[in-house]
Design a protein around this motif. Structure first.
Motif, PDB file in Angstrom:
ATOM      1  N   LEU A  15       0.830  -1.212   0.000  1.00 60.91           N
ATOM      2  CA  LEU A  15       0.000   0.000   0.000  1.00 60.91           C
ATOM      3  C   LEU A  15       0.863   1.259   0.000  1.00 60.91           C
ATOM      4  O   LEU A  15       0.572   2.223  -0.716  1.00 60.91           O
ATOM      5  N   ASP A  16       1.916   1.249   0.792  1.00 64.68           N
ATOM      6  CA  ASP A  16       2.832   2.390   0.854  1.00 64.68           C
ATOM      7  C   ASP A  16       3.447   2.672  -0.509  1.00 64.68           C
ATOM      8  O   ASP A  16       3.418   3.804  -1.000  1.00 64.68           O
ATOM      9  N   ALA A  17       3.997   1.643  -1.121  1.00 58.68           N
ATOM     10  CA  ALA A  17       4.664   1.826  -2.419  1.00 58.68           C
ATOM     11  C   ALA A  17       3.678   2.228  -3.500  1.00 58.68           C
ATOM     12  O   ALA A  17       3.966   3.107  -4.318  1.00 58.68           O
ATOM     13  N   ASP A  18       2.499   1.624  -3.506  1.00 57.85           N
ATOM     14  CA  ASP A  18       1.503   1.929  -4.532  1.00 57.85           C
ATOM     15  C   ASP A  18       0.970   3.350  -4.364  1.00 57.85           C
ATOM     16  O   ASP A  18       0.806   4.070  -5.354  1.00 57.85           O
ATOM     17  N   ALA A  19       0.723   3.768  -3.140  1.00 58.79           N
ATOM     18  CA  ALA A  19       0.238   5.141  -2.906  1.00 58.79           C
ATOM     19  C   ALA A  19       1.316   6.150  -3.295  1.00 58.79           C
ATOM     20  O   ALA A  19       1.018   7.163  -3.945  1.00 58.79           O
ATOM     21  N   PHE A  20       2.551   5.899  -2.916  1.00 56.50           N
ATOM     22  CA  PHE A  20       3.626   6.831  -3.253  1.00 56.50           C
ATOM     23  C   PHE A  20       3.859   6.905  -4.755  1.00 56.50           C
ATOM     24  O   PHE A  20       4.260   7.949  -5.276  1.00 56.50           O
ATOM     25  N   ALA A  21       3.574   5.806  -5.459  1.00 54.85           N
ATOM     26  CA  ALA A  21       3.722   5.801  -6.915  1.00 54.85           C
ATOM     27  C   ALA A  21       2.832   6.851  -7.564  1.00 54.85           C
ATOM     28  O   ALA A  21       3.210   7.449  -8.578  1.00 54.85           O
ATOM     29  N   LEU A  22       1.655   7.099  -6.979  1.00 54.83           N
ATOM     30  CA  LEU A  22       0.785   8.148  -7.513  1.00 54.83           C
ATOM     31  C   LEU A  22       1.470   9.507  -7.424  1.00 54.83           C
ATOM     32  O   LEU A  22       1.415  10.300  -8.367  1.00 54.83           O
ATOM     33  N   ARG A  56     -11.037   4.357  -3.565  1.00 55.72           N
ATOM     34  CA  ARG A  56     -11.514   5.717  -3.807  1.00 55.72           C
ATOM     35  C   ARG A  56     -10.330   6.669  -4.018  1.00 55.72           C
ATOM     36  O   ARG A  56     -10.372   7.538  -4.877  1.00 55.72           O
ATOM     37  N   PHE A  57      -9.273   6.487  -3.248  1.00 52.85           N
ATOM     38  CA  PHE A  57      -8.086   7.331  -3.379  1.00 52.85           C
ATOM     39  C   PHE A  57      -7.367   7.088  -4.693  1.00 52.85           C
ATOM     40  O   PHE A  57      -7.068   8.011  -5.446  1.00 52.85           O
ATOM     41  N   ARG A  58      -7.101   5.829  -4.985  1.00 55.89           N
ATOM     42  CA  ARG A  58      -6.229   5.487  -6.117  1.00 55.89           C
ATOM     43  C   ARG A  58      -6.997   5.237  -7.408  1.00 55.89           C
ATOM     44  O   ARG A  58      -6.431   5.256  -8.476  1.00 55.89           O
ATOM     45  N   GLY A  59      -8.301   4.974  -7.281  1.00 63.00           N
ATOM     46  CA  GLY A  59      -9.103   4.680  -8.460  1.00 63.00           C
ATOM     47  C   GLY A  59      -9.016   3.233  -8.889  1.00 63.00           C
ATOM     48  O   GLY A  59      -9.547   2.849  -9.928  1.00 63.00           O
ATOM     49  N   ARG A  60      -8.363   2.423  -8.101  1.00 59.39           N
ATOM     50  CA  ARG A  60      -8.182   0.995  -8.381  1.00 59.39           C
ATOM     51  C   ARG A  60      -7.639   0.330  -7.128  1.00 59.39           C
ATOM     52  O   ARG A  60      -7.265   1.003  -6.164  1.00 59.39           O
ATOM     53  N   ASP A  61      -7.612  -0.995  -7.156  1.00 58.73           N
ATOM     54  CA  ASP A  61      -6.998  -1.741  -6.050  1.00 58.73           C
ATOM     55  C   ASP A  61      -5.483  -1.589  -6.109  1.00 58.73           C
ATOM     56  O   ASP A  61      -4.911  -1.318  -7.170  1.00 58.73           O
ATOM     57  N   ALA A  62      -4.850  -1.767  -4.978  1.00 52.74           N
ATOM     58  CA  ALA A  62      -3.385  -1.726  -4.918  1.00 52.74           C
ATOM     59  C   ALA A  62      -2.804  -2.918  -5.665  1.00 52.74           C
ATOM     60  O   ALA A  62      -3.391  -3.999  -5.686  1.00 52.74           O
ATOM     61  N   THR A  63      -1.647  -2.703  -6.281  1.00 58.65           N
ATOM     62  CA  THR A  63      -0.921  -3.791  -6.930  1.00 58.65           C
ATOM     63  C   THR A  63       0.494  -3.841  -6.351  1.00 58.65           C
ATOM     64  O   THR A  63       0.964  -2.863  -5.776  1.00 58.65           O
ATOM     65  N   ILE A  64       1.159  -4.959  -6.555  1.00 61.65           N
ATOM     66  CA  ILE A  64       2.512  -5.107  -6.016  1.00 61.65           C
ATOM     67  C   ILE A  64       3.570  -4.500  -6.930  1.00 61.65           C
ATOM     68  O   ILE A  64       4.746  -4.464  -6.572  1.00 61.65           O
ATOM     69  N   ASP A  65       3.174  -4.005  -8.082  1.00 68.43           N
ATOM     70  CA  ASP A  65       4.139  -3.515  -9.073  1.00 68.43           C
ATOM     71  C   ASP A  65       5.076  -2.449  -8.515  1.00 68.43           C
ATOM     72  O   ASP A  65       6.282  -2.511  -8.736  1.00 68.43           O
ATOM     73  N   ALA A  66       4.543  -1.470  -7.817  1.00 74.85           N
ATOM     74  CA  ALA A  66       5.381  -0.382  -7.288  1.00 74.85           C
ATOM     75  C   ALA A  66       6.370  -0.907  -6.243  1.00 74.85           C
ATOM     76  O   ALA A  66       7.511  -0.456  -6.183  1.00 74.85           O
ATOM     77  N   LEU A  67       5.940  -1.860  -5.437  1.00 76.70           N
ATOM     78  CA  LEU A  67       6.841  -2.435  -4.435  1.00 76.70           C
ATOM     79  C   LEU A  67       7.965  -3.213  -5.113  1.00 76.70           C
ATOM     80  O   LEU A  67       9.128  -3.099  -4.728  1.00 76.70           O
ATOM     81  N   LEU A  68       7.626  -3.987  -6.117  1.00 76.18           N
ATOM     82  CA  LEU A  68       8.652  -4.735  -6.842  1.00 76.18           C
ATOM     83  C   LEU A  68       9.658  -3.799  -7.494  1.00 76.18           C
ATOM     84  O   LEU A  68      10.866  -4.039  -7.469  1.00 76.18           O
ATOM     85  N   GLU A  69       9.156  -2.726  -8.052  1.00 76.11           N
ATOM     86  CA  GLU A  69      10.050  -1.740  -8.679  1.00 76.11           C
ATOM     87  C   GLU A  69      10.941  -1.066  -7.641  1.00 76.11           C
ATOM     88  O   GLU A  69      12.151  -0.919  -7.839  1.00 76.11           O
ATOM     89  N   ARG A  70      10.343  -0.664  -6.528  1.00 68.66           N
ATOM     90  CA  ARG A  70      11.106  -0.007  -5.468  1.00 68.66           C
ATOM     91  C   ARG A  70      12.187  -0.907  -4.909  1.00 68.66           C
ATOM     92  O   ARG A  70      13.301  -0.473  -4.606  1.00 68.66           O
ATOM     93  N   ASP A  71      11.884  -2.199  -4.804  1.00 70.91           N
ATOM     94  CA  ASP A  71      12.847  -3.155  -4.252  1.00 70.91           C
ATOM     95  C   ASP A  71      13.829  -3.683  -5.288  1.00 70.91           C
ATOM     96  O   ASP A  71      14.652  -4.539  -4.981  1.00 70.91           O
ATOM     97  N   GLY A  72      13.743  -3.183  -6.528  1.00 71.72           N
ATOM     98  CA  GLY A  72      14.675  -3.567  -7.557  1.00 71.72           C
ATOM     99  C   GLY A  72      14.437  -4.952  -8.128  1.00 71.72           C
ATOM    100  O   GLY A  72      15.331  -5.519  -8.769  1.00 71.72           O
ATOM    101  N   ILE A  73      13.264  -5.481  -7.932  1.00 66.34           N
ATOM    102  CA  ILE A  73      12.952  -6.808  -8.445  1.00 66.34           C
ATOM    103  C   ILE A  73      12.430  -6.732  -9.870  1.00 66.34           C
ATOM    104  O   ILE A  73      12.567  -7.640 -10.646  1.00 66.34           O
ATOM    105  N   ARG A  74      11.869  -5.628 -10.197  1.00 63.25           N
ATOM    106  CA  ARG A  74      11.316  -5.447 -11.529  1.00 63.25           C
ATOM    107  C   ARG A  74      11.908  -4.234 -12.190  1.00 63.25           C
ATOM    108  O   ARG A  74      12.207  -3.254 -11.685  1.00 63.25           O
TER     109      ARG A  74
END
Length: 74
Positions: A15-22, A56-74
């Motif tokens: 949630l943290d990574a996905d929200a910050f991605a916005l 309501r905040f993000r307009g969609r459900d959270a995804t793991i994509d931002a976390l994977l990117e932040r952690d250098g996995i993707r």
């Protein structure tokens, strides 16, 4: 037990990574994103199911994509 606690910790990271991605997408000081976060998450916390507030905040459900990117996995 431990597994449930660990899962909730990891989900908070998602949630943290996905929200910050916005904010990264729109610009870190974007007032519309900040207002949406304040109105949809902070001001409403505990009044509705958290997933509904996040959608309501993000307009969609959270995804793991931002976390994977932040952690250098993707």
């Amino acid at each position: 037990g431990y597994a449930a606690g660990y899962y909730s910790y990891k989900w908070a990271e998602v949630l943290d990574a996905d929200a910050f991605a916005l904010f990264r997408e729109r610009g870190i000081f974007d007032s519309d994103a900040a207002r949406a976060f304040r109105e949809c998450i902070l001001a409403r916390g505990g009044t509705e199911h958290p997933a509904r507030l996040y959608r309501r905040f993000r307009g969609r459900d959270a995804t793991i994509d931002a976390l994977l990117e932040r952690d250098g996995i993707r």
